[in-house]
Design an enzyme around this catalytic site. Structure first.
Site, mmCIF file in Angstrom:
data_model
loop_
_atom_site.group_PDB
_atom_site.id
_atom_site.type_symbol
_atom_site.label_atom_id
_atom_site.label_comp_id
_atom_site.label_asym_id
_atom_site.label_seq_id
_atom_site.Cartn_x
_atom_site.Cartn_y
_atom_site.Cartn_z
ATOM 1 N N GLU A 86 27.794 75.352 57.601
ATOM 2 C CA GLU A 86 28.676 74.677 58.554
ATOM 3 C C GLU A 86 29.517 73.620 57.834
ATOM 4 O O GLU A 86 30.714 73.488 58.101
ATOM 5 C CB GLU A 86 27.875 74.024 59.682
ATOM 6 C CG GLU A 86 27.342 75.016 60.695
ATOM 7 C CD GLU A 86 26.657 74.347 61.874
ATOM 8 O OE1 GLU A 86 26.728 73.098 62.013
ATOM 9 O OE2 GLU A 86 26.053 75.077 62.680
ATOM 10 N N ASP A 111 29.260 77.075 67.708
ATOM 11 C CA ASP A 111 29.426 76.193 66.551
ATOM 12 C C ASP A 111 30.821 75.577 66.463
ATOM 13 O O ASP A 111 30.953 74.374 66.241
ATOM 14 C CB ASP A 111 29.102 76.934 65.247
ATOM 15 C CG ASP A 111 27.616 77.215 65.091
ATOM 16 O OD1 ASP A 111 26.794 76.486 65.685
ATOM 17 O OD2 ASP A 111 27.276 78.165 64.363
ATOM 18 N N LYS A 125 26.134 82.151 61.142
ATOM 19 C CA LYS A 125 24.778 82.712 61.148
ATOM 20 C C LYS A 125 24.492 83.394 59.828
ATOM 21 O O LYS A 125 25.381 83.969 59.205
ATOM 22 C CB LYS A 125 24.647 83.775 62.248
ATOM 23 C CG LYS A 125 24.342 83.239 63.605
ATOM 24 C CD LYS A 125 22.947 82.689 63.707
ATOM 25 C CE LYS A 125 22.658 82.128 65.054
ATOM 26 N NZ LYS A 125 22.385 80.722 65.089
#
Length: 146
Positions: free
Chosen positions: A30, A69, A89
């Site tokens: 992320e 997200d 993911k």
């Protein structure tokens, strides 16, 4: 994937839709995508975990909330704007787990995770379709980390 959590400090806080002093990443992947979004001149704005989509879990048959997200607004080459919802993911969670020959605790856990993810992603695809947006799943492969 080892878990890395922290606060992301954008170089371009005006591109972040939300509080740029409180951007939390929950994995290194992320954080990598956040840095790319922050620097990409085609990204008009982005936000993290602000889009909430209800979905029914096939595991317990109850309604849950899926915090996607990222939501991203991009200017395409033709000048048009495109909106994306993006989930980060591991690639191994994007396919059903391999059956090891018996129902181990790990296999059951991975299967339940996959089933829940599929329900979330189906809800996200429908949410995007209703709005003319696109849903994308980004793994370590697309991030160039594998």
């Amino acid at each position: 994937m080892a878990t890395h959590k922290g606060f992301f400090k954008p170089l371009n806080p005006d591109k972040y839709k939300g509080d740029p002093t409180n951007i939390i990443y929950r994995s290194r992947w992320e954080a990598v995508l956040m840095a790319r979004l922050d620097k990409d001149p085609n990204v008009i704005w982005w936000q993290s975990e602000e889009t909430v989509i209800p979905y029914r879990s096939p595991v317990d048959k109850r309604i849950h909330r899926y915090f996607v997200d990222f939501q991203i607004q991009v200017q395409q080459r033709d000048g048009n704007l495109k909106r994306y919802l993006v989930e980060i993911k591991p690639s191994k969670q994007c396919a059903p787990p391999e059956y090891p020959g018996k129902q181990t605790k790990r296999y059951i856990t991975e299967s339940l995770t996959y089933i829940k993810n599929e329900a979330k992603w189906k809800a996200a695809r429908e949410y995007c379709k209703d709005r003319g947006w696109e849903f994308k799943i980004i793994t370590e492969v697309e991030l160039g980390l594998k």
